[in-house]
Design a protein around this motif. Structure first.
Motif, PDB file in Angstrom:
ATOM      1  N   ARG A   1       0.838  -1.201   0.000  1.00 20.14           N
ATOM      2  CA  ARG A   1       0.000   0.000   0.000  1.00 20.14           C
ATOM      3  C   ARG A   1       0.873   1.252   0.000  1.00 20.14           C
ATOM      4  NH1 ARG A   1      -5.311  -0.893   0.547  1.00 20.14           N
ATOM      5  NH2 ARG A   1      -5.933  -2.874   1.432  1.00 20.14           N
TER       6      ARG A   1
ATOM      7  N   ILE B   1       5.941   2.833  -1.004  1.00 18.84           N
ATOM      8  CA  ILE B   1       5.004   1.724  -0.808  1.00 18.84           C
ATOM      9  C   ILE B   1       5.490   0.843   0.346  1.00 18.84           C
ATOM     10  CG2 ILE B   1       6.105   0.272  -2.558  1.00 18.84           C
ATOM     11  CD1 ILE B   1       3.225  -0.622  -3.347  1.00 18.84           C
TER      12      ILE B   1
ATOM     13  N   THR C   1       5.318  -2.750   2.555  1.00 16.01           N
ATOM     14  CA  THR C   1       4.976  -4.171   2.618  1.00 16.01           C
ATOM     15  C   THR C   1       5.133  -4.589   4.077  1.00 16.01           C
ATOM     16  OG1 THR C   1       7.264  -4.803   2.093  1.00 16.01           O
ATOM     17  CG2 THR C   1       5.699  -4.675   0.263  1.00 16.01           C
TER      18      THR C   1
ATOM     19  N   LYS D   1      -2.740   7.765  -1.639  1.00 19.73           N
ATOM     20  CA  LYS D   1      -2.339   7.232  -0.340  1.00 19.73           C
ATOM     21  C   LYS D   1      -3.343   6.157   0.072  1.00 19.73           C
ATOM     22  CE  LYS D   1      -1.571   8.492   4.449  1.00 19.73           C
ATOM     23  NZ  LYS D   1      -1.502   9.590   5.413  1.00 19.73           N
ATOM     24  N   GLY D   2      -2.847   4.992   0.462  1.00 17.69           N
ATOM     25  CA  GLY D   2      -3.694   3.881   0.865  1.00 17.69           C
ATOM     26  C   GLY D   2      -4.006   2.911  -0.258  1.00 17.69           C
ATOM     27  N   SER D   3      -3.765   3.299  -1.520  1.00 15.84           N
ATOM     28  CA  SER D   3      -4.021   2.401  -2.654  1.00 15.84           C
ATOM     29  C   SER D   3      -3.128   1.176  -2.560  1.00 15.84           C
ATOM     30  CB  SER D   3      -3.724   3.102  -3.982  1.00 15.84           C
ATOM     31  OG  SER D   3      -4.575   4.190  -4.196  1.00 15.84           O
ATOM     32  N   GLU D   4      -3.675   0.047  -3.002  1.00 16.40           N
ATOM     33  CA  GLU D   4      -2.903  -1.185  -3.042  1.00 16.40           C
ATOM     34  C   GLU D   4      -2.441  -1.406  -4.479  1.00 16.40           C
ATOM     35  OE1 GLU D   4      -3.177  -5.639  -1.122  1.00 16.40           O
ATOM     36  OE2 GLU D   4      -5.021  -4.607  -1.633  1.00 16.40           O
TER      37      GLU D   4
ATOM     38  N   ASP E   1     -11.613  -1.646  -1.766  1.00 24.32           N
ATOM     39  CA  ASP E   1     -10.556  -2.644  -1.872  1.00 24.32           C
ATOM     40  C   ASP E   1     -11.047  -3.980  -2.418  1.00 24.32           C
ATOM     41  OD1 ASP E   1     -11.953  -3.726   0.225  1.00 24.32           O
ATOM     42  OD2 ASP E   1     -10.320  -3.604   1.677  1.00 24.32           O
TER      43      ASP E   1
ATOM     44  N   GLY F   1      -8.672   1.275  -1.770  1.00 25.22           N
ATOM     45  CA  GLY F   1      -7.866   1.860  -2.824  1.00 25.22           C
ATOM     46  C   GLY F   1      -7.639   3.341  -2.646  1.00 25.22           C
TER      47      GLY F   1
END
Length: 163
Positions: free
Chosen positions: A12, A33, A35, A71-74, A115, A128
């Motif tokens: 994310r 990003i 992990t 921000k927060g998107s996968e 999501d 997302g």
């Protein structure tokens, strides 16, 4: 003998992509990003470790990242490690290791920003991220979105999309 340098990240974004343009007009997007992995320590307590990665996309992939990721998107990213040497403002040599992104797949729905697990949109950082409402006309349908439901149907293998 030739070597292999390949990185695969599914994580994310910690902030919105940083967009820049080179003097020749080429787009450059820089992503931060995260992990995470969970494990049990020697006392049996559950621990979580988060790693932050810097990813750089160029040209069309950069434009897609800048337009659709927040921000927060996968995102699912494939690329290769690159180490750059540079001199800071004090004259000290510095090194920076980043991922030069070759492939990008956006996880979740482009339509509502969720999501894929929730039937209602999650705005403001969930799923997302808050991507707003995309236009209904002239929408570029070749953008590679994949939902979590799609990953279960395909036996956990993410389909490959080339740009």
């Amino acid at each position: 003998m030739a070597g292999v340098c390949k990185v695969i990240i599914l994580g994310r974004l910690g902030r919105d992509p940083e967009m820049r343009y080179m003097p020749d007009g080429k787009a450059v997007a820089t992503l931060s990003i995260a992990t995470s992995e969970t494990f049990k320590d020697k006392n049996g307590d559950r621990q979580e470790r988060t790693e932050w990665h810097r990813v750089v996309f160029w040209e069309r992939r950069a434009e897609i990242a800048g337009e659709y990721l927040r921000k927060g998107s996968e995102a699912y990213i494939e690329g290769r490690l690159r180490t750059r040497k540079w001199t800071d403002k004090d004259g000290q040599e510095r090194y920076s290791t980043e991922i030069a992104g070759d492939r990008l797949q956006l996880i979740g729905s482009r339509r509502d920003g969720s999501d894929g697990d929730s039937p209602t949109p999650q705005h403001g950082g969930g799923g997302g991220g808050d991507m707003g409402t995309p236009p209904t006309e002239d929408f570029d349908d070749d953008i590679p979105f994949i939902t979590k439901a799609d990953t279960h149907r395909t036996g956990h293998a993410l389909p490959r999309v080339r740009f």
